[in-house]
Design an enzyme around this catalytic site. Sequence first.
Site, PDB file in Angstrom:
ATOM      1  N   HIS A 221      25.976  29.137   0.496  1.00  0.00           N
ATOM      2  CA  HIS A 221      27.235  28.816   1.170  1.00  0.00           C
ATOM      3  C   HIS A 221      27.015  28.499   2.646  1.00  0.00           C
ATOM      4  CE1 HIS A 221      28.324  31.444  -2.284  1.00  0.00           C
ATOM      5  NE2 HIS A 221      29.219  30.495  -2.464  1.00  0.00           N
ATOM      6  N   ASP A 403       2.318  -6.255  11.455  1.00  0.00           N
ATOM      7  CA  ASP A 403       1.029  -5.713  11.015  1.00  0.00           C
ATOM      8  C   ASP A 403       0.203  -6.705  10.204  1.00  0.00           C
ATOM      9  OD1 ASP A 403       2.471  -5.829   8.679  1.00  0.00           O
ATOM     10  OD2 ASP A 403       1.911  -3.829   7.983  1.00  0.00           O
ATOM     11  N   SER A 446       1.941  -6.277   0.686  1.00  0.00           N
ATOM     12  CA  SER A 446       2.159  -7.383  -0.245  1.00  0.00           C
ATOM     13  C   SER A 446       1.051  -8.421  -0.145  1.00  0.00           C
ATOM     14  CB  SER A 446       3.521  -8.028   0.024  1.00  0.00           C
ATOM     15  OG  SER A 446       3.619  -8.478   1.355  1.00  0.00           O
TER      16      SER A 446
END
Length: 578
Positions: A221, A403, A446
């Site tokens: 609580h 990057d 990627s």
Amino acid sequence: MTSKKLLNSVAGCADDALAGLVACDPNLQLLQGHRVALRSDLDSLKGRVALLSGGGSGHEPAHAGFIGKGMLTGVIAGAVFTSPAVGSILAAIRAVAQAGTVGTLLIVKNYTGDRLNFGLAREQAQAEGIPVEMVVIGDDSAFTVLKKAGRRGLCGTVLIHKVAGALAEAGVGLEEITKRVSAVAKAMGTLGVSLSSCSVPGSRPTFELSADELELGLGIHGEAGVRRIKMAAADEIVALMLDHMTNPSNASHVPVQSGSSVVLMVNNLGGLSFLEVGIIADAAVRSLEGRGVKIARALVGTFMSALEMPGISLTLLLVDEPLLKLIDAETSASAWPNVAKVPVTGRKRSRAAPTEPLEVPESTAAGGLASKQMALVLERVCAALLGLEEHLNALDRAAGDGDCGTTHSRAARAIQGWLKEGPPPASPAQLLSKLSLLLLEKMGGSSGALYGLFLTAAAQPLKAKTDLPAWSAAMDAGLEAMQKYGKAAPGDRTMLDSLWAAGQELQAWKSPGADLFQILTKAVKSAEAAAEATKDMEAGAGRASYISSARLDQPDPGAVAAAAILRAILEVLQSQGV
């Protein structure tokens, strides 16, 4: 400052939450005029014991998520962190009694308001002739010295729902269920830890923690715990929790020792990420097994939360085979997990990695010369990429993370390290396949995946032949793979633009008598022109596609890098007079 929450109103949030659950679950119904949810097949329970539980809202999925065949018959919900009204509890008891049940067991967490309100409703129902029993669950293992109020009811209550539900489903009587779950409740304990507090809708957080502190032994609580500890690794925190829970000097400890068999519950208190919960679960399993404790079952998820509290609780229940059968019994309750009915401890958790396909050994005399030429090409490519690191990063900052140069430099250094281990394969197909695996593992991002796809596909046509038409076909195959999985197309302002432009020129290699250097030179120039032209393109794929085209006034860094790689290959081949 009050916290932000997605509500319609503070006053109506408990009603809206329960209504939402019922609206999406045909197995539940609301009791008109009350904040009560019941099984929609209530009339099918004639002759059986009904199980009712509940308490304040804000602990979702407890308790309404555990309504269903094999668990609870119904739930009475109060406002957030507030005990439900006596009138609603009594109405729920009457509803299940009038449906033909032979008695009702109230399962109540040990909090003063819950004890009082459920207790008063029980007395009134008994006065009306309805058989009603009540068990008060206190599984909190935080307090080393017990006070008059006793142990608080925490996540272990859900296990009581499960055991009682299985017994009721099997047709066991009210008195026997009450006796058996009371015994089970004495064999479990729960301890929580949190990174910060939670906040009741419309209010501020209930307590504050500094950035390097954790709250140990807190309730559900928003109340503070028994002590504050310094931030530490997950393994250390879990070990501390288990030490505290099982220490015999702790008056509320669970008597777990080496050789004990337990059910483990890893409960998200509401605000932890799935990633963190998984880390805690792994630490708990390793720590318990390291102590010689056998984990019979492990339940991981959100079972009893405290709104958005970013914390975790661990529950340990000592079990034997008869009790495990009750835990394993079928239930339709939506929040009960699909737990495998086999022990966690003793199970093999990994399997051997697949064997790599055998490579065809290179045995041609020309292999040594070809391998040296391959090495020279790769060394020049690496040098070019390392020299472009800062330039590529600068170009990439316009699209976000900046990057691209770092990623390509990481690939270059990985290739350099690989070349130091020995000469590269002289076979073009083997070389491209090896480079693909290396870049997929070391390059990251990627870009690593795209280069890996390109090289893997390009290697296939070169397995049979290595003449100019085969190299053109290799370029086609690589481009096709990149488009298939990367979803980019020429003109989308990606590395594909440079490679596509070069690939169009290399189609001329398929013609008889094609000139290697003349066509390759044209291909490199086309790639460089295409890379430069990307500054005027609107990004259609990749991270840059989320950026306003007005901010993209520089060439795409991936396209620039691809063109630079092709330029490096051309220069080495020209210098070698291949």
